[in-house]
Design an enzyme around this catalytic site. Structure first.
Site, PDB file in Angstrom:
ATOM      1  CE1 TYR A 286     -32.398  41.300 -27.638  1.00  0.00           C
ATOM      2  CE2 TYR A 286     -31.702  39.386 -26.365  1.00  0.00           C
ATOM      3  CZ  TYR A 286     -32.577  40.294 -26.915  1.00  0.00           C
ATOM      4  OH  TYR A 286     -33.844  39.587 -26.800  1.00  0.00           O
ATOM      5  CE1 TYR A 334     -32.077  35.821 -39.320  1.00  0.00           C
ATOM      6  CE2 TYR A 334     -31.362  36.489 -36.970  1.00  0.00           C
ATOM      7  CZ  TYR A 334     -31.664  35.326 -37.934  1.00  0.00           C
ATOM      8  OH  TYR A 334     -31.238  34.205 -37.652  1.00  0.00           O
TER       9      TYR A 334
END
Lengths: 387, 139
Positions: A286, A334
């Site tokens: 993450y 993204y």
């Protein structure tokens, strides 16, 4: 303490059989957050060759499973609204494995949907909570400020210049992966080191490009028994190891600003899976901020404390490098709707299935997906294997 | 001005009423455990070291060191639109507790701010009932 022997008994007993995003990612003002949950759910079930009527376990965060299951029109027999930030969905996969092993359900649906960019009704925070009492009045509000203070402490302990270089390496390498992912927000926008250093300040020491995107997006995951997985549409991805936990909520209560809870969940997940760092082909970590990646690599044990800047030097984490990291383009480049953790699992599954096109890494058989939630508060780690 | 454009103000809870009352009176207080002697911030009904509920209030001498900081340029809330750039901090009081705060009386430039620098307590009036403990460089 977790009982590793008992955990080993359920390692490999359940598999991820479906993953998907919502139809659109990025700026999606024509979908409510719950619509993004539903869209992703239908897409993930289709990916698995299953239907909503097959689902008997419901997992989500941000919203209550009450809201999501009602919206979907299902009546789950196992329900889990564990909501500890963006790591929650990674934890849900482990919870689903446990619930399936115990017999509470057989087909688990994990959904996410957030309109980080376009939400008409963001959920307010309880104004009496410690965080709103003791940190908000000072303008210590939201992730950038809190993570920036943790990063500044890391710089103090391990050197400012080499930390800065590491943050730049991570921002640039992650963007290169996004440039290979047609669904990435920054698919068409390269990032140079000069552009990194020229990027405006959000919360010093963070430039804008040290911070994740804020997008609209949904995603979903379907988990079922290893046995039933054999009848599903695509290759099953087995859940081999998992770990989860947290050690604070407010950043000012974090026991050590350079040591997040991955120090526990990483080793646990690997031990449960019976594998070591060197066995892993892919790490999905993450990346709420560049610093989150740097500190997490250390916490998970890929390198020692303070050695992260050496570990990520020379673009080894970029396409073609020796350590493929965040191959979707991550939260940085993204998509990042607020609680991004589920997308680490989606990408890991796709890489393990070999369906990621230009960004596919060679011989991807074992992947780690790691979520961080809150203000470096909670972590969930998964080790996933191709079948 | 609409409510959401104001800086967020704390809503004291039963275990923190005294903390905020004392802050209004220009004092910074924290809890010390009568059983094990540990100190803690923020106020709770139990000692997180030994779980005793025998807690007493201690007044800080108001001196400490900078543990870490950030210089906030993009307002994270409408109430801080006119406040940027400002310096958020975690301050380590000499009595041993760490607390969130803001630094005042110093330029919001990285070169001006040193981790470990000595700080002293000040107060900033937020509204009629709330004063915030903040810190400025000693001297």
């Amino acid at each position: 303490m977790p009982n590793i022997q008992r955990l080993k008994n359920i390692s490999g007993t359940a598999a991820i059989v479906g993953v998907a995003e919502s139809d659109s990612l990025g700026k999606v003002p024509d979908r409510s957050p719950l619509a993004l949950h539903a869209e992703a759910a239908l897409n993930a079930l289709d990916d698995a060759g299953l239907q909503l009527s097959d689902v008997d376990g419901m997992f989500t965060a941000g919203w209550s499973t009450l809201d999501v299951a009602e919206y979907l029109g299902i009546e789950p027999r196992f329900t889990d609204s564990t909501s500890v930030g963006g790591s929650s969905f990674v934890m849900h996969v482990a919870h689903a494995v446990a619930a399936i092993a115990a017999g509470y359900c057989e087909v688990a649906l994990i959904t996410h949907g957030q309109s980080g960019r376009s939400d008409r009704a963001p959920i307010p925070r309880n104004p009496g909570a410690p965080m709103t009492q003791y940190e908000y009045p000072y303008g210590i509000i939201g992730p950038p400020v809190s993570y920036a203070m943790a990063c500044r402490r890391y710089m103090h302990e391990y050197g400012e210049d080499r930390t800065r270089q590491a943050l730049a390496e991570i921002a640039v390498s992650t963007r290169k992966w996004a440039n290979l992912n047609p669904r990435a927000y920054f698919h068409d926008r390269p990032l140079s080191f000069d552009e990194y250093h020229d990027s405006r300040w959000v919360a010093w020491p963070f430039h804008l490009v040290d911070c994740c995107l804020v997008t609209d997006a949904g995603a979903a995951i379907v988990v079922t028994t290893a046995e039933r997985a054999r009848d599903c549409r695509k290759g099953a991805v087995t859940v081999l190891g998992a770990g989860e936990g947290h050690d604070h909520s407010m950043i000012s209560q974090m026991p050590d600003l350079t040591r997040a809870f991955g120090r526990n969940t990483g080793p646990q997940a690997l031990e449960m899976a019976g594998v070591s760092h060197a066995d892993l082909d892919l790490a999905m970590i993450y990346d709420s901020f560049t610093y989150t990646v740097l500190v997490t690599l250390e916490n998970l044990g890929f390198c020692a404390a303070g050695e992260g800047p050496d570990f990520v030097a020379d673009q080894v984490t970029a396409p073609g490098g020796s350590f493929p990291l965040n191959t979707s383009g991550g939260g940085l480049s993204y998509t990042h709707p607020g609680m991004y953790g589920i997308f680490t699992v989606v990408e890991a599954v796709r890489q393990l299935r070999g369906e990621t096109g230009d960004r596919q890494i060679d011989n991807c058989d074992l992947a780690l997906a790691h979520g961080t939630g809150g203000l470096l508060s909670s972590t969930g780690t998964l080790v996933l294997g191709s079948s | 001005m609409p409510e959401e454009n104001n800086r967020p103000a704390p809503i004291p809870q039963p275990e923190s009423d005294y903390y905020w009352e004392q802050a209004k009176a220009g004092k910074l207080v924290f809890q010390k455990c009568g059983a094990c002697g540990s100190v803690q911030f923020f106020p709770r009904v139990l000692c997180t070291s030994c779980n005793s509920t025998d807690l007493e209030w201690i007044e800080s001498a108001g001196k400490g060191s900078l543990f870490t900081f950030s210089i906030v340029h993009q307002p994270p809330h409408p109430g801080f639109r006119n406040a940027v750039p400002y310096i958020t901090a975690i301050v380590e009081l000499d009595e041993g507790v760490k607390m969130p705060s803001q630094l005042i009386g110093i330029d919001p430039e990285p070169e001006q701010i040193e981790i470990g620098m000595r700080l002293e307590l000040a107060f900033e009036e937020l509204n009629d009932s709330i004063s915030l403990p903040v810190f400025r460089p000693v001297g």
